[in-house]
Design a protein around this motif. Structure first.
Motif, mmCIF file in Angstrom:
data_model
loop_
_atom_site.group_PDB
_atom_site.id
_atom_site.type_symbol
_atom_site.label_atom_id
_atom_site.label_comp_id
_atom_site.label_asym_id
_atom_site.label_seq_id
_atom_site.Cartn_x
_atom_site.Cartn_y
_atom_site.Cartn_z
ATOM 1 N N LYS A 1 -46.104 -13.544 -14.949
ATOM 2 C CA LYS A 1 -45.123 -13.969 -16.032
ATOM 3 C C LYS A 1 -44.963 -15.474 -15.504
ATOM 4 O O LYS A 1 -45.108 -16.571 -16.176
ATOM 5 C CB LYS A 1 -44.083 -13.418 -16.329
ATOM 6 C CG LYS A 1 -43.211 -13.872 -17.442
ATOM 7 C CD LYS A 1 -41.951 -13.424 -17.833
ATOM 8 C CE LYS A 1 -41.170 -14.206 -18.898
ATOM 9 N NZ LYS A 1 -40.078 -13.232 -18.999
ATOM 10 N N GLN B 1 -46.618 -17.208 -13.296
ATOM 11 C CA GLN B 1 -47.753 -18.221 -13.005
ATOM 12 C C GLN B 1 -48.247 -18.449 -14.416
ATOM 13 O O GLN B 1 -48.921 -19.526 -14.507
ATOM 14 C CB GLN B 1 -49.052 -17.208 -12.236
ATOM 15 C CG GLN B 1 -48.605 -17.002 -10.670
ATOM 16 C CD GLN B 1 -49.756 -16.299 -10.042
ATOM 17 O OE1 GLN B 1 -50.254 -15.638 -10.620
ATOM 18 N NE2 GLN B 1 -49.693 -16.535 -8.691
ATOM 19 N N SER B 2 -48.276 -17.639 -15.337
ATOM 20 C CA SER B 2 -48.516 -18.135 -16.783
ATOM 21 C C SER B 2 -47.665 -19.327 -17.222
ATOM 22 O O SER B 2 -48.208 -20.179 -17.922
ATOM 23 C CB SER B 2 -48.407 -16.762 -17.624
ATOM 24 O OG SER B 2 -49.418 -15.755 -17.464
ATOM 25 N N GLU B 3 -46.273 -19.114 -16.934
ATOM 26 C CA GLU B 3 -45.435 -20.308 -17.300
ATOM 27 C C GLU B 3 -45.848 -21.553 -16.753
ATOM 28 O O GLU B 3 -45.871 -22.600 -17.323
ATOM 29 C CB GLU B 3 -44.122 -19.909 -17.173
ATOM 30 C CG GLU B 3 -43.510 -18.788 -18.231
ATOM 31 C CD GLU B 3 -42.232 -18.355 -17.566
ATOM 32 O OE1 GLU B 3 -41.683 -18.828 -16.591
ATOM 33 O OE2 GLU B 3 -41.430 -17.154 -18.265
ATOM 34 N N LYS B 4 -46.195 -21.394 -15.494
ATOM 35 C CA LYS B 4 -46.614 -22.546 -14.655
ATOM 36 C C LYS B 4 -47.864 -23.249 -15.371
ATOM 37 O O LYS B 4 -47.897 -24.250 -15.436
ATOM 38 C CB LYS B 4 -46.792 -22.349 -13.369
ATOM 39 C CG LYS B 4 -45.457 -22.068 -12.442
ATOM 40 C CD LYS B 4 -44.646 -23.494 -12.542
ATOM 41 C CE LYS B 4 -43.443 -23.295 -11.808
ATOM 42 N NZ LYS B 4 -42.537 -24.654 -11.694
ATOM 43 N N ILE B 5 -48.889 -22.238 -15.647
ATOM 44 C CA ILE B 5 -50.068 -22.803 -16.176
ATOM 45 C C ILE B 5 -49.996 -23.484 -17.564
ATOM 46 O O ILE B 5 -50.462 -24.645 -17.831
ATOM 47 C CB ILE B 5 -50.981 -21.575 -16.207
ATOM 48 C CG1 ILE B 5 -51.624 -21.147 -14.885
ATOM 49 C CG2 ILE B 5 -52.359 -21.837 -17.068
ATOM 50 C CD1 ILE B 5 -52.176 -20.038 -14.703
ATOM 51 N N ASN B 6 -49.193 -22.899 -18.144
ATOM 52 C CA ASN B 6 -48.636 -23.638 -19.596
ATOM 53 C C ASN B 6 -47.977 -24.893 -19.560
ATOM 54 O O ASN B 6 -48.339 -25.789 -20.199
ATOM 55 C CB ASN B 6 -47.774 -22.520 -20.403
ATOM 56 C CG ASN B 6 -48.631 -21.066 -20.878
ATOM 57 O OD1 ASN B 6 -49.948 -21.220 -21.100
ATOM 58 N ND2 ASN B 6 -47.891 -20.159 -21.364
ATOM 59 N N GLU B 7 -47.278 -24.892 -18.395
ATOM 60 C CA GLU B 7 -46.531 -26.289 -18.145
ATOM 61 C C GLU B 7 -47.323 -27.291 -17.664
ATOM 62 O O GLU B 7 -47.383 -28.284 -18.172
ATOM 63 C CB GLU B 7 -45.361 -25.983 -17.217
ATOM 64 C CG GLU B 7 -44.560 -27.183 -16.866
ATOM 65 C CD GLU B 7 -43.474 -26.777 -15.689
ATOM 66 O OE1 GLU B 7 -43.434 -27.334 -14.759
ATOM 67 O OE2 GLU B 7 -42.758 -25.651 -15.881
ATOM 68 N N LYS C 1 -50.579 -27.243 -18.418
ATOM 69 C CA LYS C 1 -51.500 -27.645 -19.740
ATOM 70 C C LYS C 1 -50.818 -28.742 -20.322
ATOM 71 O O LYS C 1 -51.289 -29.626 -21.042
ATOM 72 C CB LYS C 1 -52.031 -26.383 -20.410
ATOM 73 C CG LYS C 1 -52.940 -25.656 -19.922
ATOM 74 C CD LYS C 1 -53.031 -24.296 -20.788
ATOM 75 C CE LYS C 1 -54.228 -23.574 -20.247
ATOM 76 N NZ LYS C 1 -54.221 -22.101 -21.022
ATOM 77 N N PHE C 2 -49.509 -28.474 -20.737
ATOM 78 C CA PHE C 2 -48.715 -29.330 -21.630
ATOM 79 C C PHE C 2 -48.627 -30.779 -21.143
ATOM 80 O O PHE C 2 -49.019 -31.653 -21.891
ATOM 81 C CB PHE C 2 -47.285 -28.762 -21.576
ATOM 82 C CG PHE C 2 -46.294 -29.656 -22.237
ATOM 83 C CD1 PHE C 2 -46.449 -29.780 -23.719
ATOM 84 C CD2 PHE C 2 -45.363 -30.221 -21.601
ATOM 85 C CE1 PHE C 2 -45.561 -30.566 -24.644
ATOM 86 C CE2 PHE C 2 -44.432 -31.197 -22.461
ATOM 87 C CZ PHE C 2 -44.541 -31.355 -23.831
#
Length: 82
Positions: free
Chosen positions: A49, A51-57, A59-60
């Motif tokens: 979770k 790591q997914s949040e970091k990836i989304n950040e 990407k943003f």
């Protein structure tokens, strides 16, 4: 009953008790292993979770950077041709 048959019954009873103790020990170990595995699964879920949040950040912010680069490029091109 003679003495040897009493001894045989005692031996069987002793072995049965040892087997029951071993079974209880194995059940306890299995339960401990299950709990440990559950804890590891929870840790891994939290890590996924995070790591997914970091990836989304990332990407943003990359998207914002891309848009900023496009706008800057358009401004530079406009200034160049004026």
């Amino acid at each position: 009953m003679n003495k040897s048959s009493v001894q045989a019954v005692d031996e069987v009873y002793r072995k049965q008790k040892e087997a029951e103790k071993q079974l209880q020990s194995l059940k306890y170990q299995a339960e401990q292993n299950r709990k440990t595995a559950e804890k590891e699964v929870q840790k891994l879920k939290k890590r996924i979770k995070w790591q997914s949040e970091k990836i989304n950040e990332i990407k943003f912010y990359c998207g914002i950077g891309y848009i900023a680069a496009l706008v800057l490029s358009a401004c530079l091109i406009k200034m160049w041709f004026l």
